[in-house]
Write a protein that holds these residues in place. Structure first.
Motif, mmCIF file in Angstrom:
data_model
loop_
_atom_site.group_PDB
_atom_site.id
_atom_site.type_symbol
_atom_site.label_atom_id
_atom_site.label_comp_id
_atom_site.label_asym_id
_atom_site.label_seq_id
_atom_site.Cartn_x
_atom_site.Cartn_y
_atom_site.Cartn_z
ATOM 1 N N GLY A 254 40.740 -86.929 88.219
ATOM 2 C CA GLY A 254 40.171 -87.824 89.234
ATOM 3 C C GLY A 254 38.855 -87.286 89.760
ATOM 4 O O GLY A 254 38.716 -86.982 90.951
ATOM 5 N N ALA A 255 37.880 -87.183 88.893
ATOM 6 C CA ALA A 255 36.605 -86.567 89.277
ATOM 7 C C ALA A 255 35.965 -87.278 90.457
ATOM 8 O O ALA A 255 35.276 -86.660 91.271
ATOM 9 C CB ALA A 255 35.648 -86.580 88.088
ATOM 10 N N MET A 256 36.182 -88.578 90.570
ATOM 11 C CA MET A 256 35.516 -89.353 91.612
ATOM 12 C C MET A 256 36.363 -89.486 92.877
ATOM 13 O O MET A 256 35.830 -89.513 93.978
ATOM 14 C CB MET A 256 35.189 -90.754 91.079
ATOM 15 N N THR A 257 37.683 -89.600 92.715
ATOM 16 C CA THR A 257 38.504 -89.947 93.882
ATOM 17 C C THR A 257 39.302 -88.768 94.453
ATOM 18 O O THR A 257 39.829 -88.876 95.547
ATOM 19 C CB THR A 257 39.500 -91.076 93.530
ATOM 20 N N ASN A 258 39.423 -87.690 93.706
ATOM 21 C CA ASN A 258 40.186 -86.560 94.212
ATOM 22 C C ASN A 258 39.267 -85.648 95.043
ATOM 23 O O ASN A 258 38.400 -84.975 94.508
ATOM 24 C CB ASN A 258 40.775 -85.782 93.029
ATOM 25 N N PRO A 259 39.446 -85.622 96.368
ATOM 26 C CA PRO A 259 38.531 -84.851 97.211
ATOM 27 C C PRO A 259 38.617 -83.341 96.959
ATOM 28 O O PRO A 259 37.720 -82.602 97.332
ATOM 29 C CB PRO A 259 38.975 -85.194 98.644
ATOM 30 N N ARG A 260 39.690 -82.887 96.309
ATOM 31 C CA ARG A 260 39.836 -81.440 96.048
ATOM 32 C C ARG A 260 39.462 -81.088 94.609
ATOM 33 O O ARG A 260 39.738 -79.986 94.128
ATOM 34 C CB ARG A 260 41.282 -81.031 96.339
ATOM 35 N N PHE A 261 38.828 -82.042 93.933
ATOM 36 C CA PHE A 261 38.545 -81.898 92.512
ATOM 37 C C PHE A 261 37.789 -80.609 92.175
ATOM 38 O O PHE A 261 38.050 -79.965 91.166
ATOM 39 C CB PHE A 261 37.725 -83.109 92.049
ATOM 40 N N CYS A 262 36.833 -80.235 93.030
ATOM 41 C CA CYS A 262 35.940 -79.123 92.686
ATOM 42 C C CYS A 262 36.469 -77.761 93.137
ATOM 43 O O CYS A 262 35.881 -76.737 92.807
ATOM 44 C CB CYS A 262 34.563 -79.356 93.309
ATOM 45 N N GLU A 263 37.571 -77.768 93.890
ATOM 46 C CA GLU A 263 38.047 -76.517 94.492
ATOM 47 C C GLU A 263 38.282 -75.419 93.466
ATOM 48 O O GLU A 263 37.966 -74.263 93.689
ATOM 49 C CB GLU A 263 39.358 -76.760 95.248
ATOM 50 N N SER A 264 38.876 -75.807 92.344
ATOM 51 C CA SER A 264 39.254 -74.769 91.376
ATOM 52 C C SER A 264 38.293 -74.707 90.188
ATOM 53 O O SER A 264 38.648 -74.205 89.125
ATOM 54 C CB SER A 264 40.677 -75.042 90.884
ATOM 55 N N CYS A 265 37.062 -75.214 90.389
ATOM 56 C CA CYS A 265 36.129 -75.247 89.261
ATOM 57 C C CYS A 265 35.784 -73.828 88.788
ATOM 58 O O CYS A 265 35.416 -72.966 89.577
ATOM 59 C CB CYS A 265 34.850 -75.980 89.646
ATOM 60 N N ASN A 266 35.931 -73.630 87.500
ATOM 61 C CA ASN A 266 35.676 -72.289 86.940
ATOM 62 C C ASN A 266 34.581 -72.327 85.864
ATOM 63 O O ASN A 266 34.460 -71.429 85.071
ATOM 64 C CB ASN A 266 36.975 -71.747 86.312
ATOM 65 N N LYS A 267 33.756 -73.407 85.875
ATOM 66 C CA LYS A 267 32.879 -73.667 84.727
ATOM 67 C C LYS A 267 31.394 -73.487 84.961
ATOM 68 O O LYS A 267 30.876 -73.740 86.036
ATOM 69 C CB LYS A 267 33.002 -75.147 84.345
ATOM 70 N N LEU A 268 30.743 -73.122 83.853
ATOM 71 C CA LEU A 268 29.303 -73.273 83.696
ATOM 72 C C LEU A 268 29.105 -74.099 82.432
ATOM 73 O O LEU A 268 29.958 -74.090 81.552
ATOM 74 C CB LEU A 268 28.623 -71.925 83.474
ATOM 75 N N ARG A 269 27.947 -74.738 82.343
ATOM 76 C CA ARG A 269 27.663 -75.519 81.129
ATOM 77 C C ARG A 269 26.338 -75.097 80.529
ATOM 78 O O ARG A 269 25.362 -74.894 81.256
ATOM 79 C CB ARG A 269 27.551 -77.010 81.476
ATOM 80 N N LEU A 270 26.334 -75.004 79.223
ATOM 81 C CA LEU A 270 25.096 -74.735 78.498
ATOM 82 C C LEU A 270 24.786 -75.981 77.677
ATOM 83 O O LEU A 270 25.578 -76.378 76.824
ATOM 84 C CB LEU A 270 25.283 -73.514 77.583
ATOM 85 N N THR A 271 23.646 -76.609 77.959
ATOM 86 C CA THR A 271 23.297 -77.823 77.214
ATOM 87 C C THR A 271 22.695 -77.433 75.866
ATOM 88 O O THR A 271 22.266 -76.294 75.673
ATOM 89 C CB THR A 271 22.277 -78.676 78.000
ATOM 90 N N CYS A 272 22.640 -78.404 74.965
ATOM 91 C CA CYS A 272 22.168 -78.049 73.621
ATOM 92 C C CYS A 272 20.690 -77.678 73.641
ATOM 93 O O CYS A 272 20.219 -76.968 72.757
ATOM 94 C CB CYS A 272 22.449 -79.173 72.637
ATOM 95 N N ASP A 273 19.955 -78.118 74.657
ATOM 96 C CA ASP A 273 18.552 -77.713 74.734
ATOM 97 C C ASP A 273 18.370 -76.492 75.646
ATOM 98 O O ASP A 273 17.282 -76.242 76.159
ATOM 99 C CB ASP A 273 17.648 -78.880 75.158
ATOM 100 N N GLY A 274 19.453 -75.771 75.837
ATOM 101 C CA GLY A 274 19.330 -74.452 76.439
ATOM 102 C C GLY A 274 19.195 -74.415 77.944
ATOM 103 O O GLY A 274 18.670 -73.458 78.497
#
Ligand code: SAM
Ligand code: SF4
Length: 333
Positions: A254-274
């Motif tokens: 529920g990325a949009m409706t869950n207000p606690r969605f980001c609490e446990s975020c453990n990510k970084l993202r690397l795009t293909c263009d660096g």
């Protein structure tokens, strides 16, 4: 690695291409179909170097995505090298599934070659079990290929195969139950994902948004009460529920409706263009390719990554009238 909001960063999602053999409207709208030139995309060597360095900062999980990662040349040897990085506990792949059953030299199919390379988990996108609705959603008549791809993946022996289904009002409602039954029959972990405003597309309107809570209620009307399983977690932000009377869990993102969605975020993202992005739903991104190609040392790359982690926001901006800047396909879902 920990940011100032207490997010512990252990997971890097890496897009290896912006190219795709499908044209999902919510990811790659028709008006945005120019590709990056080859020199604008990180080489496999550059990607492997960044990941290797990132493991020194506590990255233990990597998911390779795109675009469609299986469209990039020599992807299997690349993945084999990636899986050879000792500090990584888990290397997964996100794919639309259309190329998993394709024959490759030395193996029955690509799924087998991926498994032999060391890939443990695959996420396969499948929003609908209706071939004509599939073709309308993806712009390609590849439904049978995906089903063959899922079969190939099942036979290859992966630890876990997840099916990701993006929810869209008007298309998903009648597919909820068939997808749950399909996942049950084929021993797949199904997750329903809320549509995110990550591309500039008319598909992403208020009227096409279907909240996970509504999808869950729709399923409960037929299946009975779905029981929340707090104890079950994968690497991501899905909440899992047990289907009564059977050994099946279904996930809801529920990325949009869950207000606690980001609490446990453990990510970084690397795009293909660096570009290194601390969050999918924020415009913040930092040009790591420029540093790499200017000759950055390993310790300079480490400092760069640490500075990006410092900038990780507490939560995404999707609920704040977010205006998409880049198509999803360029970021890597
Ligand atoms: N081509 C691969 C695939 O389709 O799985 C990997 C890349 S795709 C960008 C990764 C995931 O992002 C897919 O499950 C896709 O359905 C999801 N996705 C793309 N656009 C989205 C959007 N606007 N909202 C939510 N999920 C989206
Ligand atoms: Fe391609 Fe996956 Fe995006 Fe669909 S969701 S256009 S298959 S990258």
């Amino acid at each position: 690695m920990q940011d100032k909001h207490g997010h512990r960063i252990s997971y890097l999602r890496v897009s290896i291409t912006d190219r795709c053999n499908e044209r999902c409207g919510y990811c790659m709208p028709a008006e945005l179909q120019e590709w990056l030139p080859r020199e604008g995309v990180l080489t496999y060597e550059e990607i492997l170097r960044v990941i290797d360095i990132a493991t020194q900062l506590g990255i233990t999980k990597v998911r390779v995505t795109g675009g469609e990662p299986l469209t990039r040349r020599d992807v299997v040897p690349f993945l084999k090298k990636l899986c050879g990085i000792k500090a990584l506990r888990d290397v997964g792949l996100s794919t639309n599934g259309t190329l998993l059953s394709r024959a490759v030299p030395g193996f029955r199919n690509t799924a087998e070659a991926l498994f032999a390379a060391g890939i443990k988990t695959v996420n396969i996108s499948l929003d609908t079990l209706d071939p004509s609705s599939y073709a309308a959603a993806t712009g390609r008549d590849y439904f049978d290929r995906v089903i063959d791809g899922i079969d190939a993946a099942r036979q290859a022996g992966f630890e876990r195969i997840k099916i990701n289904a993006v929810l869209m009002r008007g298309r998903s409602e009648e597919q909820l139950l068939p997808l749950v039954e399909f996942a049950h029959k084929n021993d797949l972990l199904l997750r329903f994902i809320e549509l995110m405003p990550v591309s500039i597309s008319d598909v992403l309107s208020e009227s096409s948004f279907l909240p996970v809570a509504e999808a869950r209620r729709g399923l409960e009307e037929v299946l009975g009460n779905l029981e929340r399983r707090e104890d079950f977690r994968t690497n991501g932000p899905a909440s899992y529920f047990k289907v009564p009377g059977r050994d099946q869990l279904v996930g809801f993102i529920g990325a949009m409706t869950n207000p606690r969605f980001c609490e446990s975020c453990n990510k970084l993202r690397l795009t293909c263009d660096g570009k290194l992005r601390p969050c999918l739903g924020s415009h913040l991104e930092f040009d790591l390719m420029k540093e790499l190609r200017a000759g950055a040392s390993d310790s300079e790359v480490i400092e760069f990554i640490e500075r990006v982690v410092e900038r990780k926001p507490m939560e995404h901006d999707f609920r704040e009238n977010y205006q998409p800047g880049r198509k999803m396909i360029a970021i890597g879902g």
